[in-house]
Design a protein around this motif. Structure first.
Motif, PDB file in Angstrom:
ATOM      1  N   GLN A 157      -2.305   6.243  -0.077  1.00 41.60           N
ATOM      2  CA  GLN A 157      -3.549   5.472   0.028  1.00 41.60           C
ATOM      3  C   GLN A 157      -3.994   5.339   1.485  1.00 41.60           C
TER       4      GLN A 157
ATOM      5  N   GLN B 135      -5.604   8.474   2.436  1.00 40.15           N
ATOM      6  CA  GLN B 135      -6.938   8.647   1.863  1.00 40.15           C
ATOM      7  C   GLN B 135      -7.970   7.740   2.509  1.00 40.15           C
TER       8      GLN B 135
ATOM      9  N   GLU C 120     -11.020   0.448  -4.956  1.00 37.04           N
ATOM     10  CA  GLU C 120     -10.318   1.655  -5.397  1.00 37.04           C
ATOM     11  C   GLU C 120      -8.810   1.545  -5.215  1.00 37.04           C
ATOM     12  N   ILE C 121      -8.396   0.495  -4.538  1.00 40.47           N
ATOM     13  CA  ILE C 121      -6.954   0.327  -4.327  1.00 40.47           C
ATOM     14  C   ILE C 121      -6.426  -0.712  -5.290  1.00 40.47           C
TER      15      ILE C 121
ATOM     16  N   ILE D  48       0.855  -1.181   0.000  1.00 44.91           N
ATOM     17  CA  ILE D  48       0.000   0.000   0.000  1.00 44.91           C
ATOM     18  C   ILE D  48       0.895   1.236   0.000  1.00 44.91           C
TER      19      ILE D  48
ATOM     20  N   ILE E 118     -10.937   7.366   0.242  1.00 49.11           N
ATOM     21  CA  ILE E 118     -11.123   6.032  -0.337  1.00 49.11           C
ATOM     22  C   ILE E 118     -11.981   5.235   0.638  1.00 49.11           C
TER      23      ILE E 118
END
Lengths: 302, 281, 286
Positions: free
Chosen positions: A286, A289, A300-301, A282, A295
């Motif tokens: 991220q 977010q 979305e990752i 990660i 997120i």
């Protein structure tokens, strides 16, 4: 009479509902609940964000390092962690929550890491003691000891032990990141009782240190009181304890009250997910977010 | 089958009956699940190491916590029992009917018994730890718990005293004994089993208490060396083990020991209750 | 002479002992209110009680979400725990044989004696995953906490209701049977209505226990300091607010937490008052 019957009916319905819910919970409890959703990718679903409580050293370091804490123009810091994040004040609850929920994400001290959950690489770096020491893994925080006016000879002797080669060897052995130490510990003639109080994250390490110290200087009795960083600092200021433990840097307001801190070790913070989560890497952006609510879904990752 | 036919044409009664049976079964089921869970997780982790005299991070011994639990329980009773018993004596033997003070005492006792332990914890922290300057100490914990169990002991003692037949008192007076003598030689001795029942309830409450102790007695792992040093009881020990998550196995083992303690306390309590009932009959 | 002095002295001792509970309540009130009220007035009582934001880092303290959270879980616990508890009490008082009673009674005593932290962990490991699977949420939330609390208040409800049902004169039951009612009907249409005040007392005690429970709830409710929008969403109660942040809090934050305790205390006082009123009314009825 009619009213009575109505009331009874109502009671009955409620009871049935309650029974069904409870019975269902008990019966499924016995069943096995391991979903076989171990696709390496394609994790979807709403992310269940788990955080530590406000003021915890782990949370403080986490939000600072990932930029979740934003400085306002007037210098005040604002914690942007989304309000719908679950909060827990216990590492065990954190681990158990992540273990039991494949869509959850959380964070935990590297020293408390367990096999029941999976630590993610952050920006391609594995969360390990070596990487924290080399500086490659950025998510780490200091373990500080705090001293004030009440530092007597015994407390000084214990501190010199912590900073010695022998003391730092224990830090290494316990899976934390040690400081550079050159000198060996030399026993002084100090004696008495000292109270060390504060951060529950530092406590396990401090207990180990106190035990080892007892072997080399049994004249000093060390009592370790587990609470939290702020209590540790406050107790030191008030003179309730001789040495405080804090898993964060001191605030300016605290320094103004005449205490100073000293780093005795570093601890990494691991970002953890469920073992069945296919994700292994990660980016720090991220993480930010996710924790600020930008997120919200695993899809979305990438 | 015979039983079922009795409900023919009475679906309401049958439904009620089912509900009643289900509820009872459910209660037992919940208990079985809870106890089963604790035993399943805890028993494999019970080792002799957990019962060594001193706590180290290697053995995670619960022995100091057990000793602290005993000390705190004993001392809390030492404070609460005299107060509880004496106030009950006052209420039953001395205060006249319709006494205003009695009403106030009743109201405050009810209030005390309804206060949740977290409030006791906060109060103990504010009063004993900070205001009286005892810092985190088992003494602060003892006093907080003593106040907490006071209403329990008062109420059970009161019931026990009321159950002593008036003929006992009259007999004692008739033999020329004063009121005080009557209370101590006649009334209280025959109320002992009832008082004991209250004491045991209090012990149960103390053993299971966590929230009120974290803020008063603190969490030091060793045996408290004096009343003014800090120490954790078994419940607090389990709480502390869970909070860092490093010693889960030992936490479960602690739960087993706690469970066994509760079972023993309950067994003693029902034994005493039987004795009381036997005496009343 | 000496004897009468002793009598008088001991009477005084008894009286003083009896005042201990009054002193304790006064002390608790003084210290709780004394530490909480200044914070409340600093924050503004209205802001404090009706504010929906709890942001200690920005010195914004509104505990409405916690008050709502406490009320939700308490009501939930009552809805779940009370019917089961009353039915179970009826079973113990009027339906079961001596053998079943011998099993049930200690079982309920044991349920009452299990420390709340054990309940909490049981809830986290067993109930939370089940709720997660059923509803697709994280599993923690108001409903989960309500179920857990419903179980935790069972012993209180059962014990008090059972003795209330047993206290109803046998003639009520016999009269109902003589009129041709079934056993079940007699119990539920005659005995339980007659035991109404005792059962109400049981419910109120249950409310007190549920609203005051701390550690078990903090593990399974999620602890988000936001207004809950459904019974599945996470929430924070007044008790968990205190236990989560007390350790870190300094200055006004700490006072705000103590003030949370004061609000909880006020709730408890109201509940106790209700309890006393109901008890007095039933005493008058007798």
């Amino acid at each position: 009479m009619e009213k009575n019957r109505l009331l009874k009916n109502l009671k009955k319905t409620l009871a049935v509902g309650a029974i069904i819910v409870m019975a269902a919970s008990l019966f499924t409890a016995c069943g096995n609940k391991s979903d076989s959703s171990s696709d390496s990718s394609g994790m979807t679903g709403e992310i269940s964000v788990v955080s530590r409580e406000d003021g915890s050293g782990t949370r403080g370091a986490f939000i600072e390092l990932f930029g979740i804490e934003v400085k306002k123009d007037n210098g005040d810091k604002v914690d942007k962690t989304i309000k719908s994040a679950e909060v827990t004040n216990s590492t065990a609850v954190m681990l158990q929550t992540i273990k039991g929920n494949e869509k959850a994400i959380g964070y935990v001290s590297l020293g408390s890491m367990s096999d029941s959950v999976k630590a993610l690489k952050v920006d391609g770096e594995t969360a390990s003691v070596e990487n924290v020491k080399s500086g490659d893994y950025k998510v780490s925080r200091p373990f500080n000891i705090v001293t004030g006016k009440k530092t007597n000879a015994a407390a000084k002797d214990f501190i010199s032990y912590i900073n010695s080669k022998e003391g730092q060897a224990i830090v290494d052995k316990e899976g934390y990141v040690s400081e550079d130490a050159t000198d060996s510990y030399a026993k002084s003639d100090a004696s008495g009782k000292i109270v060390v109080a504060g951060s529950s994250s530092v406590t396990p390490l401090m207990e180990k240190l106190a035990e080892a110290y007892k072997k080399v200087n049994s004249d000093v009795k060390v009592e370790v009181q587990q609470s939290d960083s702020t209590t540790g600092v406050t107790s030191t200021i008030q003179g309730v304890c001789n040495i405080g433990m804090a898993s964060r840097e001191l605030e300016d307001s605290e320094k103004a009250k005449g205490v100073k801190s000293q780093e005795i070790a570093r601890d990494g913070i691991a970002v953890i997910v469920n073992r069945s989560n296919g994700l292994s890497d990660i980016t720090s952006d991220q993480v930010k977010q996710i924790y600020t609510g930008k997120i919200t879904d695993w899809s979305e990752i990438k | 089958m015979n039983k079922l036919s009795a409900y023919k044409g009475r679906p309401g009664s049958l439904a009620l009956r089912i509900m009643v049976d289900l509820s009872a079964a459910l209660t037992v089921l919940v208990l079985v699940a809870l106890v089963g869970y604790i035993l399943y997780k805890g028993i494999p982790n019970l080792h002799l190491d957990l019962f060594q005299w001193t706590y180290t991070t290697d053995n995670v011994s619960m022995m100091p916590a057990i000793i602290n639990t005993l000390t705190i329980t004993f001392c809390s009773l030492l404070v609460a029992v005299p107060f509880g018993v004496f106030s009950a004596v006052y209420l039953v033997e001395y205060a006249g009917r319709g006494n205003k003070l009695v009403k106030v005492i009743r109201l405050t006792t009810e209030t005390l018994s309804g206060i949740p332990s977290i409030i006791y914890g906060l109060f103990g922290f504010l009063f004993f730890v900070v205001a009286l300057g005892w810092s985190y100490s088992i003494l602060a914990g003892i006093m907080t718990l003593a106040i907490m169990i006071l209403p329990l002991i008062m109420r059970t003692t009161e019931e026990a005293l009321k159950a002593v037949p008036d003929t006992y008192r009259e007999g004692s007076f008739g033999l020329g004994a004063g009121k005080l003598r009557t209370v101590f030689k006649v009334v209280l001795p025959s109320a002992v089993p009832g008082i004991l029942a209250g004491v045991i309830l209090g012990v149960g409450r103390i053993v299971g208490e966590t929230a009120a102790l974290i803020y008063t007695a603190g969490t030091v792992t060793g045996v408290a060396s004096s009343l003014l040093s800090s120490g954790r009881t078994l419940s607090v020990h389990m709480y502390a083990l869970l909070s860092e998550g490093l010693y889960m196995d030992q936490a479960y083992a602690t739960a087993v020991v706690l469970l066994i303690m509760v079972i023993i306390i309950n067994a003693i309590s029902s034994l005493v209750a039987k004795k009381v009932a036997g005496k009343a009959a | 002479m000496n004897n009468s002095f002793k009598e008088k002295a001991m009477q005084l001792v008894f009286l003083l002992a009896a005042c201990a509970s009054i002193i304790a309540v006064i002390l608790i009130c003084v210290f709780m209110f004394g530490n909480g009220i200044p914070a409340m007035s600093k924050i503004g009582i209205v802001n404090f009680l009706t504010g929906t934001l709890w942001e200690p880092f920005a010195d914004v303290y509104g505990i409405l979400p916690m008050i709502v959270g406490s009320i939700y879980v308490t009501v939930g616990a009552i809805i779940i725990g009370v019917p089961v508890g009353i039915f179970c009490a009826a079973y113990m008082a009027r339906f079961c044989g001596p053998l079943q009673y011998k099993v049930l009674k200690p079982a309920i005593d044991l349920l009452a004696g299990i420390p709340s932290i054990v309940y909490g962990f049981f809830g986290l490991v067993v109930i939370v995953p089940i709720m997660k699977d059923i509803f697709g949420t994280s599993g923690k939330g108001i409903l989960t906490a309500s179920i857990m609390l419903g179980i935790m208040i069972l012993p209180t409800i059962i014990t008090v209701s059972e003795s209330a049902i047993r206290a109803v004169p046998e003639s009520y039951y016999e009269g109902s049977l003589a009129l041709g009612a079934t056993h079940e009907r007699s119990v539920f249409a005659t005995l339980i209505p007659a035991a109404k005040s005792g059962i109400t007392a049981a419910v109120i005690l249950g409310v007190g226990r549920a609203i005051g429970e701390t550690l078990a709830v903090s593990m399974i409710i999620g602890n988000q300091a936001i207004m809950p929008d459904s019974i599945l969403s996470g929430a924070r109660t007044m008790t968990t607010n205190i236990v989560l942040e007390m350790g870190y809090a300094t200055g006004i934050h700490r006072q705000a937490l103590i003030a949370t305790g004061v609000v909880l205390f006020a709730f408890i006082l109201i509940i106790n008052l209700l309890f006393t009123l109901i008890k007095e009314r039933s005493a008058r009825n007798e």
